[in-house]
Design a protein around this motif. Structure first.
Motif, PDB file in Angstrom:
ATOM      1  N   LEU A 117       0.829  -1.201   0.000  1.00 54.82           N
ATOM      2  CA  LEU A 117       0.000   0.000   0.000  1.00 54.82           C
ATOM      3  C   LEU A 117       0.866   1.255   0.000  1.00 54.82           C
ATOM      4  CD1 LEU A 117      -3.032   0.666   0.110  1.00 54.82           C
ATOM      5  CD2 LEU A 117      -2.827   0.808   2.586  1.00 54.82           C
ATOM      6  N   ALA A 118       1.962   1.206   0.759  1.00 53.91           N
ATOM      7  CA  ALA A 118       2.875   2.348   0.785  1.00 53.91           C
ATOM      8  C   ALA A 118       3.522   2.558  -0.579  1.00 53.91           C
ATOM      9  CB  ALA A 118       3.941   2.137   1.854  1.00 53.91           C
ATOM     10  N   THR A 163       2.224   1.769  -3.438  1.00 55.91           N
ATOM     11  CA  THR A 163       1.194   2.320  -4.311  1.00 55.91           C
ATOM     12  C   THR A 163       1.028   3.818  -4.066  1.00 55.91           C
ATOM     13  OG1 THR A 163       0.019   0.200  -4.309  1.00 55.91           O
ATOM     14  CG2 THR A 163      -1.222   2.145  -4.988  1.00 55.91           C
ATOM     15  N   ALA A 164       1.041   4.209  -2.777  1.00 57.54           N
ATOM     16  CA  ALA A 164       0.930   5.640  -2.452  1.00 57.54           C
ATOM     17  C   ALA A 164       2.122   6.421  -2.998  1.00 57.54           C
ATOM     18  CB  ALA A 164       0.823   5.814  -0.938  1.00 57.54           C
ATOM     19  N   ASP A 165       3.325   5.821  -2.915  1.00 54.08           N
ATOM     20  CA  ASP A 165       4.505   6.494  -3.467  1.00 54.08           C
ATOM     21  C   ASP A 165       4.381   6.653  -4.986  1.00 54.08           C
ATOM     22  OD1 ASP A 165       5.632   6.682  -0.976  1.00 54.08           O
ATOM     23  OD2 ASP A 165       6.823   4.857  -1.161  1.00 54.08           O
ATOM     24  N   GLN A 208      -7.997   4.372  -0.136  1.00 58.14           N
ATOM     25  CA  GLN A 208      -6.944   4.991  -0.946  1.00 58.14           C
ATOM     26  C   GLN A 208      -7.308   4.960  -2.423  1.00 58.14           C
ATOM     27  OE1 GLN A 208      -2.663   4.330  -0.130  1.00 58.14           O
ATOM     28  NE2 GLN A 208      -2.549   3.496  -2.188  1.00 58.14           N
ATOM     29  N   ASN A 209      -7.842   3.823  -2.904  1.00 57.90           N
ATOM     30  CA  ASN A 209      -8.232   3.735  -4.312  1.00 57.90           C
ATOM     31  C   ASN A 209      -9.330   4.743  -4.640  1.00 57.90           C
ATOM     32  OD1 ASN A 209      -6.391   1.696  -4.735  1.00 57.90           O
ATOM     33  ND2 ASN A 209      -7.876   0.051  -4.517  1.00 57.90           N
ATOM     34  N   VAL A 269       1.580   6.929  -6.674  1.00 60.06           N
ATOM     35  CA  VAL A 269       0.610   7.995  -6.930  1.00 60.06           C
ATOM     36  C   VAL A 269       1.258   9.357  -6.707  1.00 60.06           C
ATOM     37  CG1 VAL A 269      -1.553   9.019  -6.147  1.00 60.06           C
ATOM     38  CG2 VAL A 269      -1.375   6.542  -6.399  1.00 60.06           C
ATOM     39  N   THR A 270       2.061   9.449  -5.633  1.00 61.40           N
ATOM     40  CA  THR A 270       2.756  10.709  -5.351  1.00 61.40           C
ATOM     41  C   THR A 270       3.698  11.085  -6.490  1.00 61.40           C
ATOM     42  OG1 THR A 270       2.644  10.208  -2.987  1.00 61.40           O
ATOM     43  CG2 THR A 270       4.235  11.881  -3.687  1.00 61.40           C
ATOM     44  N   VAL A 286      -7.720   8.109  -4.934  1.00 67.32           N
ATOM     45  CA  VAL A 286      -6.981   8.269  -6.185  1.00 67.32           C
ATOM     46  C   VAL A 286      -7.946   8.410  -7.360  1.00 67.32           C
ATOM     47  CG1 VAL A 286      -5.330   7.176  -7.747  1.00 67.32           C
ATOM     48  CG2 VAL A 286      -4.983   7.041  -5.285  1.00 67.32           C
ATOM     49  N   ARG A 305      -3.125   1.290  -8.321  1.00 73.10           N
ATOM     50  CA  ARG A 305      -4.217   0.934  -7.429  1.00 73.10           C
ATOM     51  C   ARG A 305      -3.749  -0.153  -6.468  1.00 73.10           C
ATOM     52  NH1 ARG A 305      -5.524   4.791  -9.638  1.00 73.10           N
ATOM     53  NH2 ARG A 305      -7.552   5.385 -10.516  1.00 73.10           N
ATOM     54  N   ALA A 306      -4.257  -0.102  -5.243  1.00 75.94           N
ATOM     55  CA  ALA A 306      -3.935  -1.120  -4.241  1.00 75.94           C
ATOM     56  C   ALA A 306      -4.780  -2.358  -4.482  1.00 75.94           C
ATOM     57  CB  ALA A 306      -4.179  -0.569  -2.835  1.00 75.94           C
TER      58      ALA A 306
END
Length: 420
Positions: free
Chosen positions: A176-177, A179-181, A207-208, A183-184, A211, A191-192
């Protein structure tokens, strides 16, 4: 994350082992001592049975072999050793046995059990059974070592399970982290994935969703910038043309040029307001004021007549009586007509005809010119190559209507709007 989970699991395992092992160790000690005393008592009772009433008179006593590694001895009432192995001077536990009951005690590092020998309801002696405490403690320590070994094995198993569980719990969070990175870093397609862990999946879904919403907002912003540039192009061109004409024509009346420029500026301002209003357009319907179609056509003719006339082309707007007073959303329909007329102006030929008519109780607006199209109808509304027509179709669908290419030659687009 992994180390923390492992530490928590190990702490829980250690506390559990201590809570189990300490009482178990105490129980082992008590149990082994009680078993040893019970064994000594059985040996002493067995020996007391074999002691005859005449042993005080010198009758020999044959004692059984002790069941333990200890000693077995018979004392008379004077506490003198008469048979077996034991201290020459009787200890306190042996003396207490003369009272006529079984006594347990300790002496010189040994467990001692004294059993009275009775004859004719009189105590005539005492059988003393003893066992060294060191032998008992050896068995206790061995049992404790076995418990300790089991605890170590259990702890190792706990470490393995905790490590596996920590990896299982932390891997989805690490994914998940990542995936967040991503997106950043700008990858809005990241997507997670579901993990099977309810709490982590709830976080991944949130989170999805975030996004997805961010992607829609950014896409909407890009579309807004493109649509605004497209829609502002025509009024800006008209304003520029008016000012250039006034600048290059010595006979032009400055006041008329200024008045015309002000009208063009009003048109430009209306376009800006429409674009801003339509940028907030919800999916379930249009916003803004409703006006009769006749009023919309009058405004459209005022804005476009000059631009088409400057290129030697005519603009003919016709409103059939049944639909002249029908209400339509001003901002939406004004921008749709601007796109269709601009398309006819840029890519078409001859006279541009805009006709409002009734088709099976539905309001239809046809925009026609004398040119022809060779592009397939589906490609005409593709945003990548035809931004204006794509915008016009999007605005039409947001108002609950339809925009189609009714005829490629001569080119005719048909706008169908629901009746309010």
């Amino acid at each position: 994350m992994r180390r923390r989970v492992v530490r928590v699991a190990l702490a829980a395992a250690l506390v559990s082992l201590v809570l189990v092992a300490v009482p178990l160790a105490i129980g082992i000690r008590i149990s082994f001592l009680a078993d040893e005393r019970a064994e000594l008592e059985r040996s002493a009772l067995a020996a007391a049975v074999q002691v005859g009433p005449d042993f005080t008179a010198g009758d020999p006593v044959e004692l059984p072999r002790p069941a333990t590694d200890g000693q077995l001895a018979v004392y008379d009432r004077t506490l003198r050793l008469r048979a077996g192995t034991g201290p020459q001077s009787a200890d306190d536990t042996t003396r207490a046995g003369l009272a006529g009951h079984v006594v347990q005690g300790s002496y010189a590092g040994s467990l001692v059990v004294a059993v009275p020998v009775a004859s004719s309801e009189h105590v005539i002696g005492v059988v003393r059974a003893s066992s060294p405490m060191s032998a008992v403690w050896t068995r206790i320590v061995l049992a404790w070592l076995a418990v300790l070994g089991g605890a170590v094995v259990a702890l190792l198993i706990g470490i393995a399970v905790a490590t596996w569980q920590a990896r299982r719990l932390s891997a989805p969070l690490e994914s998940l982290a990542r995936t967040a990175d991503a997106v950043t870093a700008g990858d809005l397609s990241a997507r997670a994935n579901p993990t099977g862990i309810a709490e982590v999946d709830a976080l991944a879904n949130a989170q999805n969703a975030m996004v997805d919403r961010l992607s829609r907002i950014l896409d909407h912003a890009r579309r807004f910038a493109t649509d605004a540039a497209h829609q502002l192009r025509t009024p800006l061109a008209g304003l520029r043309l008016t000012l250039e004409t006034a600048d290059t024509d010595p006979a032009a009346d400055p006041r008329l040029a200024v008045a015309d420029a002000l009208r063009q500026t009003d048109s430009l301002q209306n376009t800006v307001q429409d674009v801003l209003e339509l940028s907030r357009l919800p999916a379930d319907g249009p916003r803004g004021a409703l006006v009769p179609i006749a009023a919309l056509f009058a405004e459209t003719e005022h804005r476009w007549h000059g631009l088409l006339a400057d290129t030697g082309r005519r603009l003919v707007l016709t409103v059939e009586p049944p639909v002249g007073e029908r209400l339509v959303p001003l901002a939406t329909c004004r921008q749709i007509l601007d796109v269709l007329i601009d398309n006819a102006h840029t890519h078409g030929q001859g006279t541009v005809r805009v006709t409002a008519l009734d088709v099976l109780d539905t309001t239809a607006v046809d925009v026609e010119d004398e040119g022809s199209l060779t592009t397939p109808a589906p490609a005409l509304f593709h945003r990548g190559t035809h931004i204006g027509l794509s915008l016009a179709r999007t605005l039409t669908e947001s108002a609950g209507g339809r925009l189609t290419l009714a005829d490629p030659s001569p080119t005719r687009f048909r706008l169908l709007l629901p009746n309010d």
